[in-house]
Design a protein around this motif. Structure first.
Motif, PDB file in Angstrom:
ATOM      1  N   ALA A  71      47.383  42.011  44.180  1.00 62.81           N
ATOM      2  CA  ALA A  71      46.036  41.543  44.516  1.00 62.81           C
ATOM      3  C   ALA A  71      45.950  40.022  44.416  1.00 62.81           C
ATOM      4  O   ALA A  71      45.370  39.356  45.287  1.00 62.81           O
ATOM      5  CB  ALA A  71      45.008  42.203  43.598  1.00 62.81           C
ATOM      6  N   SER A  72      46.517  39.459  43.355  1.00 58.25           N
ATOM      7  CA  SER A  72      46.473  38.009  43.166  1.00 58.25           C
ATOM      8  C   SER A  72      47.269  37.291  44.247  1.00 58.25           C
ATOM      9  O   SER A  72      46.879  36.211  44.716  1.00 58.25           O
ATOM     10  CB  SER A  72      47.022  37.645  41.784  1.00 58.25           C
ATOM     11  OG  SER A  72      46.238  38.217  40.757  1.00 58.25           O
ATOM     12  N   ILE A  89      45.248  37.079  47.389  1.00 56.35           N
ATOM     13  CA  ILE A  89      44.241  36.024  47.249  1.00 56.35           C
ATOM     14  C   ILE A  89      44.872  34.649  47.461  1.00 56.35           C
ATOM     15  O   ILE A  89      44.316  33.786  48.166  1.00 56.35           O
ATOM     16  CB  ILE A  89      43.564  36.091  45.863  1.00 56.35           C
ATOM     17  CG1 ILE A  89      42.718  37.357  45.734  1.00 56.35           C
ATOM     18  CG2 ILE A  89      42.719  34.847  45.607  1.00 56.35           C
ATOM     19  CD1 ILE A  89      41.530  37.429  46.659  1.00 56.35           C
ATOM     20  N   ASP A  92      45.585  34.120  51.064  1.00 54.44           N
ATOM     21  CA  ASP A  92      44.306  33.972  51.760  1.00 54.44           C
ATOM     22  C   ASP A  92      43.750  32.566  51.562  1.00 54.44           C
ATOM     23  O   ASP A  92      43.198  31.963  52.496  1.00 54.44           O
ATOM     24  CB  ASP A  92      43.319  35.016  51.242  1.00 54.44           C
ATOM     25  CG  ASP A  92      42.087  35.150  52.131  1.00 54.44           C
ATOM     26  OD1 ASP A  92      42.230  35.094  53.370  1.00 54.44           O
ATOM     27  OD2 ASP A  92      40.978  35.300  51.587  1.00 54.44           O
ATOM     28  N   SER A 135      38.725  35.633  56.587  1.00 56.13           N
ATOM     29  CA  SER A 135      39.487  35.940  55.377  1.00 56.13           C
ATOM     30  C   SER A 135      40.288  37.206  55.591  1.00 56.13           C
ATOM     31  O   SER A 135      39.860  38.123  56.305  1.00 56.13           O
ATOM     32  CB  SER A 135      38.542  36.123  54.184  1.00 56.13           C
ATOM     33  OG  SER A 135      39.209  36.732  53.095  1.00 56.13           O
ATOM     34  N   LEU A 152      40.528  39.414  53.519  1.00 55.33           N
ATOM     35  CA  LEU A 152      39.797  40.500  52.874  1.00 55.33           C
ATOM     36  C   LEU A 152      38.734  41.111  53.786  1.00 55.33           C
ATOM     37  O   LEU A 152      38.085  42.085  53.417  1.00 55.33           O
ATOM     38  CB  LEU A 152      39.178  40.031  51.556  1.00 55.33           C
ATOM     39  CG  LEU A 152      40.105  40.205  50.334  1.00 55.33           C
ATOM     40  CD1 LEU A 152      41.364  39.362  50.476  1.00 55.33           C
ATOM     41  CD2 LEU A 152      39.383  39.865  49.064  1.00 55.33           C
ATOM     42  N   ILE A 176      42.757  45.761  47.917  1.00 48.75           N
ATOM     43  CA  ILE A 176      42.104  45.000  46.851  1.00 48.75           C
ATOM     44  C   ILE A 176      41.118  45.901  46.100  1.00 48.75           C
ATOM     45  O   ILE A 176      41.007  45.850  44.867  1.00 48.75           O
ATOM     46  CB  ILE A 176      41.381  43.769  47.425  1.00 48.75           C
ATOM     47  CG1 ILE A 176      42.394  42.783  48.010  1.00 48.75           C
ATOM     48  CG2 ILE A 176      40.542  43.080  46.355  1.00 48.75           C
ATOM     49  CD1 ILE A 176      43.337  42.163  47.002  1.00 48.75           C
ATOM     50  N   GLN A 203      41.294  47.022  41.889  1.00 44.94           N
ATOM     51  CA  GLN A 203      40.238  46.452  41.051  1.00 44.94           C
ATOM     52  C   GLN A 203      40.418  46.727  39.559  1.00 44.94           C
ATOM     53  O   GLN A 203      40.455  45.802  38.745  1.00 44.94           O
ATOM     54  CB  GLN A 203      38.885  47.000  41.488  1.00 44.94           C
ATOM     55  CG  GLN A 203      38.330  46.380  42.734  1.00 44.94           C
ATOM     56  CD  GLN A 203      37.911  44.947  42.521  1.00 44.94           C
ATOM     57  OE1 GLN A 203      37.063  44.656  41.686  1.00 44.94           O
ATOM     58  NE2 GLN A 203      38.520  44.045  43.241  1.00 44.94           N
ATOM     59  N   TYR A 238      38.172  33.733  41.706  1.00 45.59           N
ATOM     60  CA  TYR A 238      37.904  33.355  43.101  1.00 45.59           C
ATOM     61  C   TYR A 238      37.322  34.544  43.858  1.00 45.59           C
ATOM     62  O   TYR A 238      36.317  34.413  44.578  1.00 45.59           O
ATOM     63  CB  TYR A 238      39.213  32.897  43.745  1.00 45.59           C
ATOM     64  CG  TYR A 238      39.143  32.567  45.221  1.00 45.59           C
ATOM     65  CD1 TYR A 238      38.789  31.299  45.655  1.00 45.59           C
ATOM     66  CD2 TYR A 238      39.480  33.527  46.188  1.00 45.59           C
ATOM     67  CE1 TYR A 238      38.759  30.984  47.003  1.00 45.59           C
ATOM     68  CE2 TYR A 238      39.448  33.218  47.545  1.00 45.59           C
ATOM     69  CZ  TYR A 238      39.091  31.945  47.943  1.00 45.59           C
ATOM     70  OH  TYR A 238      39.060  31.646  49.281  1.00 45.59           O
ATOM     71  N   TYR A 239      37.947  35.694  43.671  1.00 47.16           N
ATOM     72  CA  TYR A 239      37.463  36.917  44.324  1.00 47.16           C
ATOM     73  C   TYR A 239      36.020  37.214  43.906  1.00 47.16           C
ATOM     74  O   TYR A 239      35.156  37.484  44.747  1.00 47.16           O
ATOM     75  CB  TYR A 239      38.386  38.077  43.962  1.00 47.16           C
ATOM     76  CG  TYR A 239      37.884  39.434  44.391  1.00 47.16           C
ATOM     77  CD1 TYR A 239      38.036  39.867  45.703  1.00 47.16           C
ATOM     78  CD2 TYR A 239      37.266  40.282  43.479  1.00 47.16           C
ATOM     79  CE1 TYR A 239      37.577  41.115  46.105  1.00 47.16           C
ATOM     80  CE2 TYR A 239      36.801  41.528  43.868  1.00 47.16           C
ATOM     81  CZ  TYR A 239      36.959  41.938  45.184  1.00 47.16           C
ATOM     82  OH  TYR A 239      36.496  43.164  45.566  1.00 47.16           O
ATOM     83  N   ASP A 240      35.757  37.140  42.606  1.00 49.84           N
ATOM     84  CA  ASP A 240      34.415  37.447  42.113  1.00 49.84           C
ATOM     85  C   ASP A 240      33.391  36.399  42.542  1.00 49.84           C
ATOM     86  O   ASP A 240      32.228  36.714  42.789  1.00 49.84           O
ATOM     87  CB  ASP A 240      34.432  37.578  40.588  1.00 49.84           C
ATOM     88  CG  ASP A 240      35.013  38.916  40.129  1.00 49.84           C
ATOM     89  OD1 ASP A 240      34.976  39.879  40.915  1.00 49.84           O
ATOM     90  OD2 ASP A 240      35.507  38.984  38.987  1.00 49.84           O
ATOM     91  N   ARG A 262      32.550  37.108  46.318  1.00 51.32           N
ATOM     92  CA  ARG A 262      31.882  38.387  46.612  1.00 51.32           C
ATOM     93  C   ARG A 262      30.485  38.454  45.994  1.00 51.32           C
ATOM     94  O   ARG A 262      29.705  39.353  46.300  1.00 51.32           O
ATOM     95  CB  ARG A 262      32.717  39.569  46.111  1.00 51.32           C
ATOM     96  CG  ARG A 262      32.753  39.686  44.610  1.00 51.32           C
ATOM     97  CD  ARG A 262      33.353  40.981  44.099  1.00 51.32           C
ATOM     98  NE  ARG A 262      33.143  41.040  42.665  1.00 51.32           N
ATOM     99  CZ  ARG A 262      32.027  41.444  42.093  1.00 51.32           C
ATOM    100  NH1 ARG A 262      31.010  41.846  42.839  1.00 51.32           N
ATOM    101  NH2 ARG A 262      31.898  41.436  40.784  1.00 51.32           N
TER     102      ARG A 262
END
Length: 479
Positions: A330-331, A334, A337, A389, A391, A400, A404, A430-432, A435
């Protein structure tokens, strides 16, 4: 000296020498030149059997050996040395000739040089070359910038010497002026993040999972067969499985825990700040390398309280390794991306027309960050060139989503146990951040308006406003 060489390479260090050999192996006659003539003679003597070389001892001889339009490739140290070589050779060239910079130049220098030489009718082509010395010889990923006209001449040559994946060359025209060197810089920034994430995964597996280096090497070999398959995962297994010849212990345990860097990671972070591009995983990876070299600071902090790191049972460790794999994947998504987003930001800023699918395609082979999922990135941008993105692409989004819980558990566990995971944490934050429905930036802007009358927007009506904080009962005013 007759003009018989298709291309010339000046600067015969490891990279320059290997690129010259690569061109020769593909049937091109290559003029070779070095400030030290002994190095030129040594190359021809040792590798002359690989193809046609023309040795030149002076700048005039070197230029005279090149067919028109002349293609002159510089493989010298970035910065002042590159400017000095350009100043030496440019007066000997004619309109239509090409100077190709294959070093790790800063893209802003490439833009400056391209503009200056364009006025003289000379094409300046900044080329990112990735793959190290082995790639330079056997097939690198090649990222040329510069004019479309120059690529029409140079493209077939670069495509010939580049790595091939599924029969496709890992070379393409990136864009105008400094675009090639910019994309190579971002490649290296992603490389910093990828390496740091892998190192954090290793640290967690060792400190919490209780695995030894050889066992972790086996875990990485297994991961390399799946979605994490990549050159960096592959070589990580080799490094961790290596035994030190002197001590007989794990090689990784005799290496000083201080990571060097050549500057491209720093350039990525500095440029990202200029572009307001939040490449947080890349920046934290770069800062982690810097922190590793802060000997005095590390000594001052050593011994301060932190979390406890009890080792898991073997049954628990196997589950934990699966969680780490999810967090790493997942990282990693990111971090990649962030790199693609930064390229998009730069393309808007500098007027470059960059094919993002083509960038993914040429990074599938030859380069350091080559990975199996790059083909999926290529497909995503080929289907939607304006993709904001990764995502927003359904398969990446689902992965992703599935990652989680383990991703968050790994970051939380690392915090509780005092194990540094700056890149994992930055990727998750960054993801949080992106979103979130609403960010605390609203408070920041209120503070800015209070102390500096910087104004703010409202959610209920258009325009910009300012509150008179000395007399808060007064109505706000339009800015």
């Amino acid at each position: 000296m007759s003009a018989s060489a298709s291309i010339g390479v000046t600067g015969l260090g490891v990279m320059g020498r290997n690129l010259a050999r690569n061109f020769a192996r593909h049937g091109y006659t290559v003029a070779v030149h070095n400030r030290s003539a002994g190095r030129t003679r040594a190359l021809v003597q040792e590798f002359g059997h690989e193809g046609e070389f023309v040795a030149a001892e002076t700048a005039a001889e070197f230029v005279a050996a090149l067919e028109r339009p002349r293609r002159l490739m510089l493989m010298v140290q970035a910065g002042e040395a590159t400017d000095a070589v350009i100043e030496e050779f440019a007066p000997l060239l004619e309109p239509g000739d090409m100077i190709i910079d294959g070093g790790n130049a800063h893209f802003a220098d490439t833009r400056r040089r391209e503009a200056a030489l364009r006025e003289q009718g000379i094409h300046f082509v900044g080329v990112g070359v990735s793959g190290g010395e082995e790639g330079a010889l056997h097939g690198p990923s090649v990222m040329p910038g510069g004019s479309v006209e120059s690529y029409a001449v140079l493209g077939p040559m670069f495509e010939a010497i580049s790595a091939k994946v599924d029969g496709e060359p890992c070379a393409t025209h990136i864009g105008a002026d400094g675009a090639g060197h910019f994309v190579k810089m971002v490649h290296n920034g992603i490389e910093y993040a990828d390496m740091q994430l892998i190192a954090e995964a290793y640290d967690l597996l060792r400190q919490v999972g209780g695995y030894g280096p050889a066992e972790i090497a086996d875990i990485f070999r297994e991961w390399n067969q799946g979605r994490l398959g990549s050159y960096l995962i592959e070589i990580t297994a080799e490094v961790l499985g290596h035994t030190d010849a002197v001590t007989g212990g794990p090689f990784v345990d005799v290496v000083v825990d201080r990571a060097g860097q050549k500057g491209t990671g720093r350039w990525t972070v500095q440029t990202a700040l200029d572009l307001a591009a939040p490449v947080t995983a890349i920046s934290q990876a770069t800062f982690a390398r810097a922190a590793s070299g802060q000997t005095a600071l590390r000594a001052a902090y050593r011994g301060l309280p932190g979390g406890t790191t009890p080792v898991l049972s073997r049954t628990e460790a196997a589950r934990f390794a699966s969680q780490v794999e999810n967090a790493l994947y997942a990282s990693k998504v990111i971090a990649y991306d962030q790199g693609w987003s930064m390229i998009q930001d730069a393309a808007k800023e500098y007027g470059w027309d960059i094919d993002l699918a083509a960038v993914a395609r040429i990074w599938r082979g030859g380069c350091i960050i080559r990975a199996s999922f790059l083909d999926r990135i290529r497909a995503a941008y080929a289907q939607d060139p304006a993709l904001v993105s990764l995502l927003t692409e359904k398969d990446f989004a689902q992965e992703i989503t599935d990652a989680q819980v383990p991703w968050r558990e790994i970051v939380a566990m690392a915090a509780r146990r005092g194990i540094p995971v700056p890149a994992f944490s930055a990727a998750l934050s960054y993801y949080d951040t992106l979103r979130a429905e609403r960010l605390p930036a609203a408070l920041l802007q209120g503070q800015r308006d209070f102390f500096g009358a910087h104004t703010y927007g409202r959610v209920d009506k258009p325009g910009m406003f300012h509150t008179h904080w000395a007399d808060a009962d007064r109505p706000e005013t339009d800015a």
